[in-house]
Design an enzyme around this catalytic site. Structure first.
Site, short mmCIF file in Angstrom:
data_model
loop_
_atom_site.label_atom_id
_atom_site.label_comp_id
_atom_site.label_asym_id
_atom_site.label_seq_id
_atom_site.Cartn_x
_atom_site.Cartn_y
_atom_site.Cartn_z
N HIS A 1 1.27 4.00 -7.06
CA HIS A 1 0.12 3.16 -7.46
C HIS A 1 0.09 2.94 -8.97
O HIS A 1 -0.33 1.88 -9.45
CB HIS A 1 -1.19 3.79 -6.98
N ASP B 1 6.23 4.63 5.96
CA ASP B 1 6.45 4.42 4.53
C ASP B 1 7.96 4.46 4.29
O ASP B 1 8.51 5.50 3.93
CB ASP B 1 5.78 5.54 3.74
N GLU C 1 -3.53 13.15 12.94
CA GLU C 1 -2.26 13.27 12.20
C GLU C 1 -2.05 14.73 11.80
O GLU C 1 -0.93 15.17 11.57
CB GLU C 1 -2.30 12.35 10.97
N THR D 1 -4.30 -1.02 1.21
CA THR D 1 -5.66 -0.71 0.79
C THR D 1 -5.98 -1.47 -0.49
O THR D 1 -5.35 -1.22 -1.52
CB THR D 1 -5.79 0.80 0.45
N PRO D 2 -6.97 -2.38 -0.44
CA PRO D 2 -7.39 -3.02 -1.69
C PRO D 2 -7.97 -1.95 -2.61
O PRO D 2 -8.85 -1.19 -2.19
CB PRO D 2 -8.47 -4.01 -1.26
N ARG D 3 -7.45 -1.87 -3.85
CA ARG D 3 -7.93 -0.83 -4.77
C ARG D 3 -9.04 -1.37 -5.68
O ARG D 3 -9.27 -2.56 -5.74
CB ARG D 3 -6.75 -0.33 -5.62
N GLY E 1 -5.23 7.09 4.88
CA GLY E 1 -5.58 7.98 3.78
C GLY E 1 -5.40 9.43 4.19
O GLY E 1 -5.19 9.72 5.38
N HIS F 1 3.61 -0.42 11.87
CA HIS F 1 2.94 0.59 11.04
C HIS F 1 3.72 0.75 9.72
O HIS F 1 4.63 1.56 9.63
CB HIS F 1 2.87 1.92 11.80
N ASN G 1 2.49 -0.02 -0.09
CA ASN G 1 2.98 0.73 -1.26
C ASN G 1 3.84 1.93 -0.89
O ASN G 1 4.53 2.49 -1.75
CB ASN G 1 1.81 1.14 -2.16
C1 6MZ Z 1 2.22 9.87 5.55
N1 6MZ Z 1 1.11 9.55 6.41
C2 6MZ Z 1 0.03 8.80 6.02
N2 6MZ Z 1 -1.18 9.15 6.52
C3 6MZ Z 1 -2.30 8.51 6.13
N3 6MZ Z 1 -2.31 7.52 5.24
C4 6MZ Z 1 -1.14 7.11 4.73
C5 6MZ Z 1 0.08 7.72 5.10
N4 6MZ Z 1 1.07 7.08 4.45
C6 6MZ Z 1 0.48 6.13 3.66
N5 6MZ Z 1 -0.86 6.16 3.81
C7 6MZ Z 1 -1.88 5.35 3.14
O1 6MZ Z 1 -1.26 4.22 2.53
C8 6MZ Z 1 -1.49 4.20 1.11
C9 6MZ Z 1 -0.32 3.59 0.39
O2 6MZ Z 1 -0.18 2.23 0.70
P1 6MZ Z 1 -1.20 1.09 0.19
O3 6MZ Z 1 -1.57 1.38 -1.25
O4 6MZ Z 1 -2.39 1.13 1.09
O5 6MZ Z 1 -0.41 -0.18 0.31
C10 6MZ Z 1 -1.75 5.67 0.79
O6 6MZ Z 1 -2.47 5.80 -0.43
C11 6MZ Z 1 -2.55 6.12 2.02
O7 6MZ Z 1 -3.89 5.72 1.91
ZN ZN Z 2 0.48 5.66 8.25
#
Ligand code: 6MZ
Ligand code: ZN
Length: 348
Positions: A68, A288, A205, A101-103, A175, A18, A22
């Site tokens: 981003h 993250d 969550e 996530t593809p933007r 998200g 997980h 980004n």
């Molecule tokens: C903290 N808990 C969380 N809960 C839900 N979604 C999360 C998250 N942490 C990250 N993201 C999701 O991952 C994106 C960033 O990476 P990417 O641009 O996709 O690589 C965030 O914009 C969100 O959509």
């Molecule tokens: Zn997550």
């Protein structure tokens, strides 16, 4: 990073299931991005949550917006992906499932297809470097963007499932959990499942999502992200727990993320304990690592010190994660063999 984990945890071979691309960008990489874009006036304090600091979940999502802004070209995406993979490899992660996530094209100069291709190119570059890590990719759906975009993303992921040589293995639903409606995304998720994409869904969550979680559990997903509020003690329900148990759906648990994002009051009250006591498959993950200033070694060490786990127990925990990966059985066998080979040196 806030701390360095002990040698045992650093050397422990690990599986990371997980990790949002980004959200995983390290401070070193952020430094390079800030230098590339001084006009944005972005400081480090805006991209990571340090030791002892907390934010509301809402504030965490503001942080992703800042990152981003910094990661907005093909070159950036390539650098960020290769850096993140090298860092996980350096932390003894032997198998990694990255998700991203593809933007929209206006945000990256790349089509969504181009975005995925760039991440795949970075994965292949790392493979050619000979790093000791097997990397796979989950295409992410941002729940905020609604049903139509979700369906579009599934169609894209489906193409890559067939054409990426096994690199794209599934789909992530993530998200801001307080935005959007999981129910409306069911048709897209059903389609994904039917075409053979594995599903990892962020579920419960935040509190009060019993109905949505119930509907999503009926799919059922192949793994659950967080699942913080599924069990009755925190306002979930036995019915939800039973569905998770009956289908044996592994949980991806991210302790520091939940504590720093304040959905869990402190480490000792993390729901790891609830599921671990039930003997339910639970995989320690970072979520993250950049935003929450951590890494997977630290997360294992924190779990062990909080819940009093021995090194042998921690070893089993990392080994059992192999059964929860989305790559095929042959890859599981290779990883199990690797764990056997590495065991003597980790315990010496
Ligand atoms: C903290 N808990 C969380 N809960 C839900 N979604 C999360 C998250 N942490 C990250 N993201 C999701 O991952 C994106 C960033 O990476 P990417 O641009 O996709 O690589 C965030 O914009 C969100 O959509
Ligand atoms: Zn997550």
């Amino acid at each position: 990073m806030d701390n360095e984990a002990d040698v045992f945890y650093r050397q422990l071979p690990k599986v990371e299931l997980h990790a949002h691309l980004n959200g995983s960008v390290s401070s070193q990489t952020i430094e390079k991005l800030i230098k590339r874009k001084p006009h944005l006036n972005i400081e480090h304090s805006m991209t990571a949550i340090g030791k002892g600091q907390r934010r509301t979940l809402d504030e965490c999502f503001q942080v992703f917006k800042v990152i981003h802004q910094l990661v907005d070209t093909e070159e950036d995406i390539l650098m960020v992906t290769t850096d993140v993979i090298r860092e996980f490899a350096a932390d003894s992660v032997k198998y990694l499932e990255l998700r991203s996530t593809p933007r929209e094209e206006k945000h990256t100069g790349l089509t969504k297809k181009g975005y995925i291709e760039t991440v795949i190119r970075a994965i292949q570059l790392c493979k050619n470097e000979g790093l000791d890590i097997d990397v796979r990719f989950l295409v992410a759906i941002d729940r905020r963007n609604g049903a139509e975009v979700a369906m579009e993303t599934v169609a894209l992921a489906e193409q890559f499932l067939l054409s990426s040589d096994g690199l794209v293995v599934g789909l992530d639903l993530s998200g801001d959990p307080t935005v959007g409606d999981g129910k409306s995304l069911l048709p897209a998720l059903e389609r994904a499942k039917n075409c053979g994409l594995k599903l990892s869904l962020h579920l419960s969550e935040v509190p009060s999502q019993l109905e949505e979680s119930d509907l999503l559990l009926n799919l059922p997903p192949d793994r659950i992200g967080h699942g913080t509020f599924l069990h009755p003690e925190v306002g979930g329900s036995q019915n939800l727990v039973n569905k998770v148990l009956k289908n044996n759906i592994p949980l991806e648990l991210c302790l520091t993320s939940n504590v720093k994002g304040q959905t869990v009051p402190c480490y000792s009250q993390h729901h790891f304990n609830y599921w671990y006591q039930l003997g339910h498959p639970s995989v320690i993950c970072t979520d993250d690592k950049g935003v929450f200033s951590t890494d997977l070694s630290q997360e294992y060490q924190l779990t062990a010190s909080t819940f009093g786990l021995s090194h042998e127990t921690v070893w089993k925990l990392s080994q059992q994660a192999i059964d929860c990966i989305f790559a095929p059985q042959t890859v599981k066998q290779q990883l199990k063999q690797k764990w056997i080979e590495l065991q003597p040196q980790v315990f010496q």
